[in-house]
Design an enzyme around this catalytic site. Structure first.
Site, mmCIF file in Angstrom:
data_model
loop_
_atom_site.group_PDB
_atom_site.id
_atom_site.type_symbol
_atom_site.label_atom_id
_atom_site.label_comp_id
_atom_site.label_asym_id
_atom_site.label_seq_id
_atom_site.Cartn_x
_atom_site.Cartn_y
_atom_site.Cartn_z
ATOM 1 N N GLU A 163 0.871 -1.204 0.000
ATOM 2 C CA GLU A 163 0.000 0.000 0.000
ATOM 3 C C GLU A 163 0.888 1.228 0.000
ATOM 4 O OE1 GLU A 163 -3.154 0.466 3.158
ATOM 5 O OE2 GLU A 163 -2.474 2.543 3.041
ATOM 6 N N HIS A 188 -8.986 1.768 -0.284
ATOM 7 C CA HIS A 188 -8.121 2.553 0.589
ATOM 8 C C HIS A 188 -8.977 3.605 1.286
ATOM 9 C CE1 HIS A 188 -5.122 5.609 1.649
ATOM 10 N NE2 HIS A 188 -4.206 4.662 1.573
ATOM 11 N N ASP A 245 2.681 1.860 3.870
ATOM 12 C CA ASP A 245 1.959 3.118 3.699
ATOM 13 C C ASP A 245 2.944 4.274 3.502
ATOM 14 O OD1 ASP A 245 -0.126 4.828 3.310
ATOM 15 O OD2 ASP A 245 -0.915 4.722 5.347
#
Lengths: 373, 373
Positions: free
Chosen positions: A45, A211, A334
């Site tokens: 991600e 997301h 992230d």
């Protein structure tokens, strides 16, 4: 934390990783000294921005729209160090990002256009910026073999165009799935107007990563204070609302092979599975006419995969492995919103067998995103 | 589930618990055969209603107010079996409830006026019905020594009157704490108008149990479909919004000894502690002017206790014990909305040492609610 950072900086210096390390350390975290390991670290991600997205979001930021997603983009007009670092890191692929990956032993970023993607633009702009971002992604992946994969952006504002772009992204650009940043104009994927998008994802056998973005107008008024539109409440409220609506609406009866990825340890849903099942069974007992063919808990287990993004918590990791099975958990950082080194340290030291570590770091991502070996 | 129920009915019949068991079994769950155990089973989130509350909520239900909390009360005007069972069970203390407790080896119910309590009434009605409910509770507790404790209702609509009732409830009626059903007219306890209530709870050394109700107007539009105002999403969204607002607003810097109880395994907050702390630290680094004296994660650990109500999940139990410590977890059924037998079976068979089982069943509740031995 200051002490911890200094300690790791000293360790990194001692380990001789100064050359790549110093630039990254300026951003606040010394890299871990990467050990030789028997798996690829695939981070699933990882955010980037294109100049076109940055410009168009900046234009929205100069409007009077009172939308919490615009706060980040409004802050990019300032000169504060951390925000300028973020802006630079989102636009960068091959400079600081690759150095940060190398310094921390991260093999691959699965890249996705940062939240809220193209979902706040008019349809025409959204279609254009999504296509450009996907072309950019395909180029990056081609030029750096084995270092990047990519999730395609699409414009839910125009479902027919979205389907065409999804087909192009997989068949021509060889991208690995799709990114959707929760609601679009306050609507969710349980809305039948979006069913062509779900049908396309299923037919193309690629997952949609849902997301977070800041809460939609349906939720936002409760959390405008205290920074609560963020991951402290708003992100998981928004994204769990989205996923729960899909689970209860029957989307997965209609699209039984659709794969959804949720970050942030499943946006809380793994914690609630027992209670959701218990209440669903009370409302819709086995045999009742209103019961879905695949009730929500069964659909979550069959159709969802989660990632660890933003939650470097070994207790939560232990829980989700017990609850969902290790094959349904993938690793994520992230980047650049979160630091690489703590995410690597977390997964390197998680109290699980190395065979499971390899699944979470590598094998599950290869399977879910069709990443070659 | 049908098969499971039949199995337990057969077991109950075989165990000779037919006399008390049949009435309960009609309601859908055979009792467990209570074994002799070395602890009291104290259930901490057990609902009742008074005729005055039932009548006043019924009157609201006949209005056109589009509030999801009214759905339950509107259904009581019908004749459907399950809803009539619920209505009867809420109004009953000494008939089916005591029989159900006896049949399942439950020693004590900590009673609380069922959600949304008095919080939807005008202030005058709310003050009156709360006081009557508290008098009723005190009488029940006195007439059944050792079988009941009680959480006092109060009317947040009139904070000064609420404080007087809280003082009366503890000092004169000897009640064990307070019940609040999340928002009141779309406002939360971080609103300074309610600080006298928090101050009173702290000074009286009694906890406030923040129980769910359907989402406030700030949240509800996102979850009106699919039954999602319930515990499948709405209850935990509403109650976690409430608790997170308190944690981030500085309420616990101002009232450091205030004790809050959350049901449903902490309404999801234990799952999010790592992420909340991570983001809070990024927004408000140690040493920054905006950082609370007691940041949210530390305040949660210091000021909150959770219960197991409605979540009979051994994986979640294992997680919360690891995360919060066994001393911060209490047992609850959520009678009559949930069945007693599964809640007892869950805690009797939970994979924990008996010393911890005794803490969760008994010792923690005695400490938190000042229940005598």
């Amino acid at each position: 934390m200051g002490g911890d950072r200094r300690t790791f900086l000293k360790l990194a210096l001692a380990a001789g990783s100064l050359a790549e390390g110093t630039r990254v350390a300026e951003a606040g975290e010394a890299p871990v000294a990467p050990a030789k390991v028997a798996w690829r670290r695939i981070a699933t991600e990882e955010a980037f921005a294109t100049p076109a997205q940055m410009e168009a979001m900046g234009a929205l930021g100069r409007s009077t729209w009172n939308n919490p997603d615009l706060a980040l983009w409004r802050s990019f007009t300032g000169s504060r160090g951390e925000r300028m670092r973020l802006r630079r890191a989102l636009l960068d692929i091959t400079d600081e990002r690759l150095a940060d990956m190398d310094a921390n032993g991260v093999d691959m970023h699965v890249l996705s256009l940062t939240s809220p993607g193209v979902q706040m633009f008019d349809a025409e702009t959204a279609v254009r910026i999504a296509a450009e971002a996907n072309d950019f992604l395909a180029g990056i992946i081609e030029r750096h073999p084995g270092r990047f994969a990519g999730l395609a952006a699409f414009a839910p504002q125009d479902p027919a165009a979205a389907v065409r772009e999804m087909e192009r992204a997989v068949r021509e650009l060889k991208l690995n799935g799709f990114i959707l940043n929760s609601h679009t104009n306050n609507e969710y994927l349980d809305n039948p107007k979006y069913f062509p998008i779900l049908e396309a994802a299923e037919a193309l056998d690629r997952p949609i990563y849902i997301h977070p973005r800041c809460p939609s107008d349906l939720l936002v008024e409760g959390c405008r204070e205290y920074g609560m539109t963020s991951g402290m409440w708003g992100f998981y409220a928004e994204t769990s609302l989205h996923a729960t609506r899909m689970l209860l609406s029957g989307v997965f009866d209609r699209f039984p092979r659709l794969k959804i990825v949720l970050g942030h340890m499943g946006e809380g849903l793994p914690y609630w599975l027992w209670r959701i099942g218990n209440i669903y069974d009370a409302f819709h007992p086995p045999g009742s006419a209103t019961r879905l063919r695949t009730p929500p808990v069964e659909a979550f287990r069959r159709n969802f995969v989660i990632t660890t993004s933003g939650v470097n918590d070994p207790d939560v990791l232990t829980y989700v492995i017990a609850k969902l099975g290790v094959e349904n958990v993938m690793w994520a950082i992230d980047y650049p919103y979160e630091r690489t080194a703590p995410a690597v340290r977390f997964m390197d030291s998680a109290p699980i067998p190395d065979a499971d570590r390899r699944r979470i770091y590598q094998a599950n991502a290869e399977r879910v995103f069709h990443i070659g070996g």
